[in-house]
Design a protein around this motif. Structure first.
Motif, PDB file in Angstrom:
ATOM      1  N   THR A  96     -21.845 -21.383   0.389  1.00 34.66           N
ATOM      2  CA  THR A  96     -22.605 -22.150   1.375  1.00 34.66           C
ATOM      3  C   THR A  96     -22.569 -23.597   0.937  1.00 34.66           C
ATOM      4  O   THR A  96     -23.110 -23.950  -0.121  1.00 34.66           O
ATOM      5  CB  THR A  96     -24.069 -21.682   1.458  1.00 34.66           C
ATOM      6  N   THR A  97     -21.911 -24.460   1.710  1.00 33.25           N
ATOM      7  CA  THR A  97     -21.873 -25.876   1.359  1.00 33.25           C
ATOM      8  C   THR A  97     -23.021 -26.598   2.048  1.00 33.25           C
ATOM      9  O   THR A  97     -23.492 -26.189   3.105  1.00 33.25           O
ATOM     10  CB  THR A  97     -20.533 -26.530   1.752  1.00 33.25           C
ATOM     11  N   TRP A  98     -23.461 -27.698   1.428  1.00 38.06           N
ATOM     12  CA  TRP A  98     -24.570 -28.458   2.006  1.00 38.06           C
ATOM     13  C   TRP A  98     -24.410 -29.942   1.657  1.00 38.06           C
ATOM     14  O   TRP A  98     -23.670 -30.293   0.747  1.00 38.06           O
ATOM     15  CB  TRP A  98     -25.919 -27.939   1.494  1.00 38.06           C
ATOM     16  N   GLY A 107     -23.280 -30.469  -2.229  1.00 35.31           N
ATOM     17  CA  GLY A 107     -23.292 -29.326  -3.131  1.00 35.31           C
ATOM     18  C   GLY A 107     -22.852 -28.034  -2.487  1.00 35.31           C
ATOM     19  O   GLY A 107     -22.456 -27.994  -1.311  1.00 35.31           O
ATOM     20  N   VAL A 138     -23.522 -23.465  -2.921  1.00 34.11           N
ATOM     21  CA  VAL A 138     -24.079 -22.284  -3.572  1.00 34.11           C
ATOM     22  C   VAL A 138     -23.033 -21.174  -3.469  1.00 34.11           C
ATOM     23  O   VAL A 138     -22.586 -20.838  -2.373  1.00 34.11           O
ATOM     24  CB  VAL A 138     -25.395 -21.829  -2.911  1.00 34.11           C
ATOM     25  N   ASP A 167     -22.223 -17.263  -4.175  1.00 35.10           N
ATOM     26  CA  ASP A 167     -22.844 -15.966  -4.433  1.00 35.10           C
ATOM     27  C   ASP A 167     -21.749 -14.907  -4.485  1.00 35.10           C
ATOM     28  O   ASP A 167     -20.719 -15.030  -3.815  1.00 35.10           O
ATOM     29  CB  ASP A 167     -23.848 -15.627  -3.337  1.00 35.10           C
ATOM     30  N   SER A 226     -27.612 -23.479 -11.579  1.00 35.07           N
ATOM     31  CA  SER A 226     -28.059 -22.091 -11.738  1.00 35.07           C
ATOM     32  C   SER A 226     -26.862 -21.158 -11.831  1.00 35.07           C
ATOM     33  O   SER A 226     -25.726 -21.545 -11.573  1.00 35.07           O
ATOM     34  CB  SER A 226     -28.943 -21.672 -10.552  1.00 35.07           C
ATOM     35  N   PRO A 252     -26.675 -16.276  -7.894  1.00 34.93           N
ATOM     36  CA  PRO A 252     -26.091 -17.424  -7.205  1.00 34.93           C
ATOM     37  C   PRO A 252     -25.861 -18.622  -8.116  1.00 34.93           C
ATOM     38  O   PRO A 252     -26.739 -19.006  -8.904  1.00 34.93           O
ATOM     39  CB  PRO A 252     -27.129 -17.742  -6.117  1.00 34.93           C
ATOM     40  N   SER A 270     -25.386 -22.483  -8.218  1.00 35.52           N
ATOM     41  CA  SER A 270     -25.605 -23.687  -7.421  1.00 35.52           C
ATOM     42  C   SER A 270     -25.032 -24.889  -8.161  1.00 35.52           C
ATOM     43  O   SER A 270     -25.288 -25.069  -9.356  1.00 35.52           O
ATOM     44  CB  SER A 270     -27.107 -23.896  -7.163  1.00 35.52           C
ATOM     45  N   VAL A 275     -24.061 -29.255  -7.812  1.00 38.43           N
ATOM     46  CA  VAL A 275     -24.392 -30.482  -7.098  1.00 38.43           C
ATOM     47  C   VAL A 275     -23.549 -31.644  -7.618  1.00 38.43           C
ATOM     48  O   VAL A 275     -23.226 -31.706  -8.807  1.00 38.43           O
ATOM     49  CB  VAL A 275     -25.900 -30.818  -7.235  1.00 38.43           C
ATOM     50  N   GLY A 325     -18.020 -29.548  -2.055  1.00 41.67           N
ATOM     51  CA  GLY A 325     -18.580 -28.226  -2.319  1.00 41.67           C
ATOM     52  C   GLY A 325     -17.509 -27.151  -2.294  1.00 41.67           C
ATOM     53  O   GLY A 325     -17.517 -26.217  -3.109  1.00 41.67           O
TER      54      GLY A 325
END
Length: 364
Positions: free
Chosen positions: A13-15, A24, A26, A28, A69, A80, A82, A84, A133
């Motif tokens: 999941t990019t954000w 960043g 995440v 999983d 994380s 997950p 994470s 950044v 990301g």
């Protein structure tokens, strides 16, 4: 906003936005037990970061990754991951003059119509900076794939009308020029061509090729989950990509059946027009994928457009932009291929009962 998640087992999941505080991802579904540190991620990000030559945007970003994380004592925990990257050189004021005007070739109009609001500072989520990301996640995917002897070779085969020669192909040359071309002569000609584009405030496109070696037979799900369709979806999700082909690709349309078919021999296929995929399933040969990259839409020459109110006007785009996207997109294409392949590898574990028995030590 829906649509920022990719994958079935190994998901990302990019954000973040181009001119927001950070970018960043995440990740999983990464198995526990993989050694992982920022030093595994950073080399991939360095391949796409700006300011590395006059053929990339002069925006000065270190693009240094921080793992927040998903690891303990330098090893993945199965939870997950994470990551950044903080933006440090954004100049949002460069975009103030275009906040009420649609840029040709950009997503300004479609984002405005779909959401009723848009981040005009560099395009927000539609900016190429979102790919940070993807690349960070792709670094993890390729580290996992390397555990199985699966390796990529990705490079530019053309910039504008300049194409590499198969007779001059030199893998060692890829990292010796800023365009990532495996042909020194073609790279020099491409640089001269780009200099002409820069002199006329214009831009260029090109083609990127990714060749993956070591793939086992059997990756990909029949019908709607075919490996080539999943790869095409992933690579086409890159904002600058306008076409994807495998093996002979569009050239296959001009061949006869006896020319395009790959004869089987005792040692494998005699040719690889299929690009390593038959019936949507990997056939054990090298995966060959090519992506067509459009010219950078942000150019400093006057272009016709309209305002949010529908009034005709012209626009000259200011700010810091790549005259060619191809060099920085090489690692992005590689990342998206890696993310698709690791997901397919994990999904394939359940394709046979004997595979599950091996995992759970139930063999007789």
């Amino acid at each position: 906003m829906a649509g920022s998640i990719l994958g079935t087992i190994f998901t990302i999941t990019t954000w973040g936005e181009s001119h927001g505080k950070a970018i960043g991802v995440v990740v999983d579904g990464c198995p526990a037990g993989l050694t992982l540190a920022p030093s595994d991620i950073q080399p991939f990000l360095n391949r796409r970061k700006p300011g590395t030559s006059k053929y990339t945007t002069p925006r000065k970003e270190g693009d240094e990754v921080e793992i927040l994380s998903g690891t303990f004592a330098g090893v993945t925990t199965g939870t997950p991951i994470s990551m950044v990257v903080y933006n440090t050189d954004e100049r949002s004021h460069d975009y103030g003059k275009i906040k009420d005007t649609y840029r040709p070739g950009h997503a300004d109009y479609t984002y405005q119509e779909k959401y009723g609001i848009r981040d005009y500072r560099g395009g927000g989520r539609s900016s190429g900076r979102e790919t940070i990301g993807r690349v960070a996640a792709g670094a993890i995917a390729w580290k996992l794939l390397n555990e199985f002897g699966i390796t990529p070779l990705t490079y530019a085969t053309s910039i504008g009308p300049i194409r590499i020669s198969s007779e001059r192909f030199d893998e060692a040359e890829i990292n010796n020029n800023p365009l990532f071309m495996p042909d020194a002569k073609a790279a020099e000609e491409a640089r001269a061509y780009l200099d002409e584009c820069l002199a006329h405030s214009d831009s260029a496109g090109g083609v990127i090729e990714c060749v993956v070696s070591g793939l086992p037979v059997g990756l990909g799900q029949p019908v709607f989950g075919k490996l080539d369709s999943e790869l095409a979806k992933a690579v086409m999700s890159i904002g600058s990509v306008k076409g994807v082909e495998f093996g002979a690709g569009f050239q296959a349309a001009s061949l006869n059946g006896h020319e395009n078919n790959d004869p089987f021999t005792k040692t494998g296929k005699a040719t690889n027009h299929a690009g390593g995929i038959l019936g949507g399933i990997s056939d054990g040969d090298s995966l060959v994928l090519r992506a067509a990259i459009k010219p950078t839409p942000s150019i400093a020459m006057p272009q016709k457009t309209v305002t949010l109110g529908g009034e005709e006007t012209s626009i000259t785009i200011q700010g810091r932009h790549d005259p060619v996207i191809v060099p920085r997109a090489v690692v992005v294409v590689e990342a998206m291929v890696g993310l698709t392949l690791i997901d397919a590898l994990l999904m394939n574990c359940s394709s046979k009962l004997e595979n599950l028995k091996k995992i759970y030590d139930c063999e007789e």
